[in-house]
Design a protein around this motif. Structure first.
Motif, PDB file in Angstrom:
ATOM      1  N   THR A 120      -3.861   9.816  -2.126  1.00 50.42           N
ATOM      2  CA  THR A 120      -3.753   8.386  -2.196  1.00 50.42           C
ATOM      3  C   THR A 120      -2.822   8.118  -0.885  1.00 50.42           C
ATOM      4  N   CYS A 121      -2.206   9.159  -0.151  1.00 45.50           N
ATOM      5  CA  CYS A 121      -1.462   8.922   0.975  1.00 45.50           C
ATOM      6  C   CYS A 121      -2.041   8.530   2.134  1.00 45.50           C
ATOM      7  N   LYS A 124       0.677  -1.225   0.136  1.00 46.34           N
ATOM      8  CA  LYS A 124      -0.057  -0.122   0.129  1.00 46.34           C
ATOM      9  C   LYS A 124       0.943   1.209   0.019  1.00 46.34           C
ATOM     10  N   SER A 131       1.243   3.814  -3.376  1.00 39.38           N
ATOM     11  CA  SER A 131       0.813   5.209  -3.160  1.00 39.38           C
ATOM     12  C   SER A 131       1.696   6.200  -3.174  1.00 39.38           C
TER      13      SER A 131
END
Length: 200
Positions: A145-146, A73, A77
């Motif tokens: 998207t952080c 993830k 990102s």
């Protein structure tokens, strides 16, 4: 068939009860945190959201850098956004929890992916135009998207909701009145969330 249905229904009820319980515990923690934040300087929601962001970063760096789904993830990102990247650097310095080389290794995949994408863009005219503009690059996600930004948004909603509930009690209203209150963005959000209840 009936047995399977009963089992599925029982599992669904258990999940709903667990969710309700966790929300209740979260709300309770939020109330306690707000009571303390009222006695400190500046916007209580800003303070609590910042603490949540720092905790999220700390838990990720301390507990989950070796966890494949979390690392995937993070890599997908492209790491933290600029703001949370700076905050992560502060957390690392203050808590002395990681060496500079460990932080560099964390970003190794991200930097390599950036390099490959930027090299690919530089080979085409369209890519060069994109690099020349002050905009997001094709194939590279935006800061939305952080993973810490996601946590931050959820924390704002949670603390605003808890604040509106806690203000139902006169004692807490008095504490809030004597505090520094909310910043303009969080005040506007609180008013918007409170409006439907005020119309009833």
């Amino acid at each position: 068939m009936k047995r399977n249905y009963k089992m599925r229904r029982k599992e669904a009820i258990q999940k709903a009860e667990m969710k309700e319980k966790s929300i209740g515990q979260l709300g309770e923690r939020a109330f306690i945190a707000l009571e303390k934040a009222f006695k400190q300087r500046h916007c209580c929601v800003c303070r609590l959201v910042r603490e949540t962001e720092e905790q999220h970063i700390w838990f990720f760096l301390y507990e989950h850098t070796g966890d494949p789904p979390m690392r995937h993830k993070f890599d997908e990102s492209f790491g933290f956004c600029h703001y949370h990247g700076q905050l992560a650097a502060e957390v690392v310095r203050e808590r002395e929890m990681m060496s500079e080389s460990a932080m560099a290794r964390l970003y190794e995949t991200v930097v390599m992916t950036y390099r490959e994408k930027l090299e690919g863009l530089s080979r085409t005219k369209q890519g060069m135009k994109a690099l020349g503009r002050n905009s997001s690059f094709p194939g590279i996600p935006s800061t939305e998207t952080c993973m810490v930004c996601e946590t931050s948004k959820q924390a704002v909603v949670g603390y605003i909701g808890a604040l509106l509930r806690i203000l139902d009690e006169e004692r807490h209203r008095t504490d809030y009145v004597h505090s520094d209150g909310l910043c303009n963005p969080h005040l506007a959000l609180a008013v918007r969330k409170a409006e439907p209840d005020m119309k009833r």
